[in-house]
Write a protein that holds these residues in place. Structure first.
Motif, PDB file in Angstrom:
ATOM      1  N   LEU A  96     -26.811   0.739  44.541  1.00 32.75           N
ATOM      2  CA  LEU A  96     -28.125   0.325  43.807  1.00 32.75           C
ATOM      3  C   LEU A  96     -28.529  -0.875  43.965  1.00 32.75           C
ATOM      4  CD1 LEU A  96     -30.383   0.962  41.763  1.00 32.75           C
ATOM      5  CD2 LEU A  96     -28.905   0.047  39.970  1.00 32.75           C
ATOM      6  N   GLY A  97     -27.517  -1.903  44.000  1.00 30.50           N
ATOM      7  CA  GLY A  97     -27.842  -3.325  44.496  1.00 30.50           C
ATOM      8  C   GLY A  97     -28.044  -3.449  45.919  1.00 30.50           C
ATOM      9  N   GLY A  98     -27.755  -2.561  46.866  1.00 25.32           N
ATOM     10  CA  GLY A  98     -27.986  -2.629  48.525  1.00 25.32           C
ATOM     11  C   GLY A  98     -27.224  -3.464  49.271  1.00 25.32           C
ATOM     12  N   ASP A  99     -26.041  -3.890  48.705  1.00 19.46           N
ATOM     13  CA  ASP A  99     -25.236  -4.687  49.602  1.00 19.46           C
ATOM     14  C   ASP A  99     -24.163  -3.622  50.195  1.00 19.46           C
ATOM     15  OD1 ASP A  99     -23.228  -6.503  50.465  1.00 19.46           O
ATOM     16  OD2 ASP A  99     -23.395  -8.022  49.222  1.00 19.46           O
ATOM     17  N   VAL A 100     -24.428  -3.553  51.324  1.00 16.69           N
ATOM     18  CA  VAL A 100     -23.596  -2.535  52.268  1.00 16.69           C
ATOM     19  C   VAL A 100     -22.085  -3.237  52.557  1.00 16.69           C
ATOM     20  CG1 VAL A 100     -23.315  -1.528  54.482  1.00 16.69           C
ATOM     21  CG2 VAL A 100     -25.550  -1.726  53.357  1.00 16.69           C
ATOM     22  N   GLU A 101     -22.110  -4.302  52.480  1.00 18.44           N
ATOM     23  CA  GLU A 101     -20.684  -4.909  52.836  1.00 18.44           C
ATOM     24  C   GLU A 101     -19.720  -4.813  51.443  1.00 18.44           C
ATOM     25  OE1 GLU A 101     -18.581  -9.337  53.828  1.00 18.44           O
ATOM     26  OE2 GLU A 101     -20.674  -9.133  53.691  1.00 18.44           O
ATOM     27  N   ILE A 127     -24.087   8.773  46.304  1.00 21.42           N
ATOM     28  CA  ILE A 127     -25.105   9.260  47.295  1.00 21.42           C
ATOM     29  C   ILE A 127     -26.469   9.645  46.542  1.00 21.42           C
ATOM     30  CG2 ILE A 127     -24.371  11.687  47.095  1.00 21.42           C
ATOM     31  CD1 ILE A 127     -24.753  12.127  50.135  1.00 21.42           C
ATOM     32  N   TRP A 128     -26.399   9.976  45.264  1.00 24.45           N
ATOM     33  CA  TRP A 128     -27.561  10.237  44.503  1.00 24.45           C
ATOM     34  C   TRP A 128     -28.335   8.894  44.410  1.00 24.45           C
ATOM     35  CZ3 TRP A 128     -28.607  15.458  42.549  1.00 24.45           C
ATOM     36  CH2 TRP A 128     -29.982  15.494  42.289  1.00 24.45           C
ATOM     37  N   VAL A 129     -27.729   7.986  44.218  1.00 25.83           N
ATOM     38  CA  VAL A 129     -28.440   6.521  44.123  1.00 25.83           C
ATOM     39  C   VAL A 129     -29.080   6.184  45.406  1.00 25.83           C
ATOM     40  CG1 VAL A 129     -28.303   4.242  43.287  1.00 25.83           C
ATOM     41  CG2 VAL A 129     -27.061   6.054  42.388  1.00 25.83           C
ATOM     42  N   ALA A 130     -28.223   6.467  46.485  1.00 28.03           N
ATOM     43  CA  ALA A 130     -28.688   6.087  47.830  1.00 28.03           C
ATOM     44  C   ALA A 130     -30.103   6.825  48.090  1.00 28.03           C
ATOM     45  CB  ALA A 130     -27.382   6.460  48.990  1.00 28.03           C
ATOM     46  N   VAL A 131     -30.095   7.964  47.932  1.00 33.21           N
ATOM     47  CA  VAL A 131     -31.483   8.847  48.311  1.00 33.21           C
ATOM     48  C   VAL A 131     -32.534   8.407  47.085  1.00 33.21           C
ATOM     49  CG1 VAL A 131     -32.159  11.502  47.995  1.00 33.21           C
ATOM     50  CG2 VAL A 131     -29.919  11.001  48.985  1.00 33.21           C
ATOM     51  N   ALA A 132     -32.147   8.388  45.927  1.00 32.13           N
ATOM     52  CA  ALA A 132     -33.382   8.266  45.188  1.00 32.13           C
ATOM     53  C   ALA A 132     -33.900   6.708  45.296  1.00 32.13           C
ATOM     54  CB  ALA A 132     -32.788   8.164  43.541  1.00 32.13           C
ATOM     55  N   PHE A 133     -33.015   5.894  45.672  1.00 24.29           N
ATOM     56  CA  PHE A 133     -33.506   4.333  45.698  1.00 24.29           C
ATOM     57  C   PHE A 133     -33.641   3.920  47.376  1.00 24.29           C
ATOM     58  CE2 PHE A 133     -31.979   4.383  41.541  1.00 24.29           C
ATOM     59  CZ  PHE A 133     -33.019   3.489  40.985  1.00 24.29           C
ATOM     60  N   LYS A 134     -33.593   5.240  48.028  1.00 23.08           N
ATOM     61  CA  LYS A 134     -33.971   5.034  49.715  1.00 23.08           C
ATOM     62  C   LYS A 134     -33.370   4.173  50.180  1.00 23.08           C
ATOM     63  CE  LYS A 134     -38.798   6.143  48.301  1.00 23.08           C
ATOM     64  NZ  LYS A 134     -40.296   5.862  48.380  1.00 23.08           N
ATOM     65  N   ARG A 135     -31.807   4.029  50.388  1.00 13.21           N
ATOM     66  CA  ARG A 135     -31.082   3.645  50.843  1.00 13.21           C
ATOM     67  C   ARG A 135     -30.436   4.029  52.132  1.00 13.21           C
ATOM     68  NH1 ARG A 135     -32.885   0.307  47.739  1.00 13.21           N
ATOM     69  NH2 ARG A 135     -31.845  -0.766  45.880  1.00 13.21           N
ATOM     70  N   PRO A 136     -31.181   4.211  53.209  1.00 15.15           N
ATOM     71  CA  PRO A 136     -30.530   4.925  54.504  1.00 15.15           C
ATOM     72  C   PRO A 136     -29.142   4.436  55.017  1.00 15.15           C
ATOM     73  CG  PRO A 136     -32.494   3.767  55.206  1.00 15.15           C
ATOM     74  CD  PRO A 136     -32.468   3.540  53.545  1.00 15.15           C
ATOM     75  N   GLU A 137     -29.150   2.982  55.000  1.00 17.62           N
ATOM     76  CA  GLU A 137     -27.844   2.602  55.378  1.00 17.62           C
ATOM     77  C   GLU A 137     -26.616   2.983  54.668  1.00 17.62           C
ATOM     78  OE1 GLU A 137     -28.039  -1.535  56.305  1.00 17.62           O
ATOM     79  OE2 GLU A 137     -29.444  -1.529  57.793  1.00 17.62           O
ATOM     80  N   MET A 138     -26.847   2.943  53.226  1.00 14.48           N
ATOM     81  CA  MET A 138     -25.944   3.306  52.255  1.00 14.48           C
ATOM     82  C   MET A 138     -25.641   4.671  52.439  1.00 14.48           C
ATOM     83  SD  MET A 138     -24.889   1.082  50.417  1.00 14.48           S
ATOM     84  CE  MET A 138     -25.078  -0.765  49.543  1.00 14.48           C
ATOM     85  N   LEU A 139     -26.701   5.448  52.784  1.00 10.49           N
ATOM     86  CA  LEU A 139     -26.415   6.931  53.008  1.00 10.49           C
ATOM     87  C   LEU A 139     -25.559   7.367  54.229  1.00 10.49           C
ATOM     88  CD1 LEU A 139     -26.988   9.851  52.211  1.00 10.49           C
ATOM     89  CD2 LEU A 139     -29.271   9.806  53.573  1.00 10.49           C
ATOM     90  N   ASP A 140     -25.790   6.553  55.180  1.00 13.41           N
ATOM     91  CA  ASP A 140     -24.914   6.575  56.319  1.00 13.41           C
ATOM     92  C   ASP A 140     -23.538   6.440  56.091  1.00 13.41           C
ATOM     93  OD1 ASP A 140     -27.026   7.390  57.990  1.00 13.41           O
ATOM     94  OD2 ASP A 140     -27.486   5.381  58.742  1.00 13.41           O
ATOM     95  N   LEU A 141     -23.218   5.109  55.336  1.00 16.63           N
ATOM     96  CA  LEU A 141     -21.992   4.722  55.094  1.00 16.63           C
ATOM     97  C   LEU A 141     -21.150   6.069  54.264  1.00 16.63           C
ATOM     98  CD1 LEU A 141     -19.986   2.436  54.917  1.00 16.63           C
ATOM     99  CD2 LEU A 141     -20.982   1.719  52.772  1.00 16.63           C
ATOM    100  N   LEU A 142     -22.111   6.564  53.263  1.00 21.65           N
ATOM    101  CA  LEU A 142     -21.370   7.346  52.520  1.00 21.65           C
ATOM    102  C   LEU A 142     -21.053   8.722  53.079  1.00 21.65           C
ATOM    103  CD1 LEU A 142     -23.474   6.832  49.383  1.00 21.65           C
ATOM    104  CD2 LEU A 142     -20.989   6.108  49.276  1.00 21.65           C
ATOM    105  N   LEU A 143     -21.776   9.142  53.858  1.00 21.76           N
ATOM    106  CA  LEU A 143     -21.664  10.350  54.577  1.00 21.76           C
ATOM    107  C   LEU A 143     -20.548  10.128  55.607  1.00 21.76           C
ATOM    108  CD1 LEU A 143     -25.392  11.354  55.617  1.00 21.76           C
ATOM    109  CD2 LEU A 143     -23.898  12.280  53.932  1.00 21.76           C
ATOM    110  N   ALA A 144     -20.388   9.140  56.091  1.00 19.75           N
ATOM    111  CA  ALA A 144     -19.137   8.885  56.991  1.00 19.75           C
ATOM    112  C   ALA A 144     -17.901   8.803  56.279  1.00 19.75           C
ATOM    113  CB  ALA A 144     -19.376   7.478  57.667  1.00 19.75           C
ATOM    114  N   HIS A 145     -17.900   8.575  55.100  1.00 19.11           N
ATOM    115  CA  HIS A 145     -16.687   8.672  54.044  1.00 19.11           C
ATOM    116  C   HIS A 145     -16.553   9.969  53.362  1.00 19.11           C
ATOM    117  CE1 HIS A 145     -16.533   4.214  55.169  1.00 19.11           C
ATOM    118  NE2 HIS A 145     -15.378   4.039  54.819  1.00 19.11           N
TER     119      HIS A 145
END
Length: 233
Positions: A96-101, A127-145
């Motif tokens: 939600l905060g958007g800090d990928v690191e 992953i739901w938060v990543a989708v709902a708040f439009k965080r594509p980089e976070m989505l990539d990270l979560l999918l990779a894990h």
């Protein structure tokens, strides 16, 4: 014990009117110096607030510049797998905060990409938060894990529906390419939605048509088929 040290020890114990500990407040406010002071004075790194059962790590993770605070608290022994009363953990809050690191740190420390607790509502998962708040980089990270893409229930609808609802065709495509099943029963009538999206979100409408999820495509193909039969008469 001098007065300053005694005051520091007392400061780690009480909660404010909202049930938050001094360490939780410092974490939410991003005050790294205060966090160090409280930890040195003996503050419990995973002490929870009385209201939402949130730990300092969860509060820190929600910030846009969360990584230094997350590292500080993890190094002090904070639990990356803990969940708040609503089922969301520090990882969902980092998304939600958007800090990928910060999210990467939590994953490496053991946070579950599928959610902090198995029976939590789907809309509290990272992953739901990543989708709902439009965080594509976070989505990539979560999918990779190994995050689960076929989430959803009769109350929330499906994760793919949430992607359509949020209006980001890039994210919706990522889910489909990761194996999301768009045909799972949900709350949204995707074929009808695709017709409406032709006018307000052409990229999303095109994606739904591409995956045969649009009445518009079916109608077009039916019309073309009828025309072909007429030509052959």
């Amino acid at each position: 014990m001098n007065d300053e040290a005694e005051g520091a020890v007392k400061a780690v114990i009480p909660q404010d009117a909202k049930g938050r500990t001094p360490l939780s407040i410092a974490a939410r406010e991003g005050d790294a110096a205060r966090i160090r002071q409280l930890l040195d004075a003996g503050a419990a790194v995973d002490a929870r607030s009385a209201s939402m059962n949130i730990t300092p790590l969860m509060g820190a993770a929600n910030r846009t510049n969360a990584a230094p605070l997350v590292r500080l608290l993890l190094d002090a022994g904070a639990d990356p797998t803990a969940a708040a009363r609503n089922g969301a953990g520090a990882l969902a809050r980092a998304v939600l905060g958007g800090d990928v690191e910060a999210a990467q740190m939590l994953l490496e420390a053991g946070a579950n990409p599928r959610g902090a607790v198995t029976k939590a509502p789907p809309n509290t998962t990272p992953i739901w938060v990543a989708v709902a708040f439009k965080r594509p980089e976070m989505l990539d990270l979560l999918l990779a894990h190994g995050a689960e893409v076929n989430l959803g229930d009769s109350f929330t609808g499906t994760l793919f529906e949430e992607a359509v609802r949020s209006g980001n065709a890039v994210i919706a495509r990522k889910l489909l390419e990761a194996g999301a099943n768009p045909s799972r029963p949900g709350l949204m009538n995707l074929p009808l939605q695709a017709v409406a999206l032709r006018f307000v979100n052409p990229p999303m409408a095109q994606l739904l048509e591409e995956y045969h999820l649009s009445l518009a495509r079916a109608d077009d193909e039916g019309t073309a088929g009828e025309a072909g039969e007429t030509d052959r008469l």
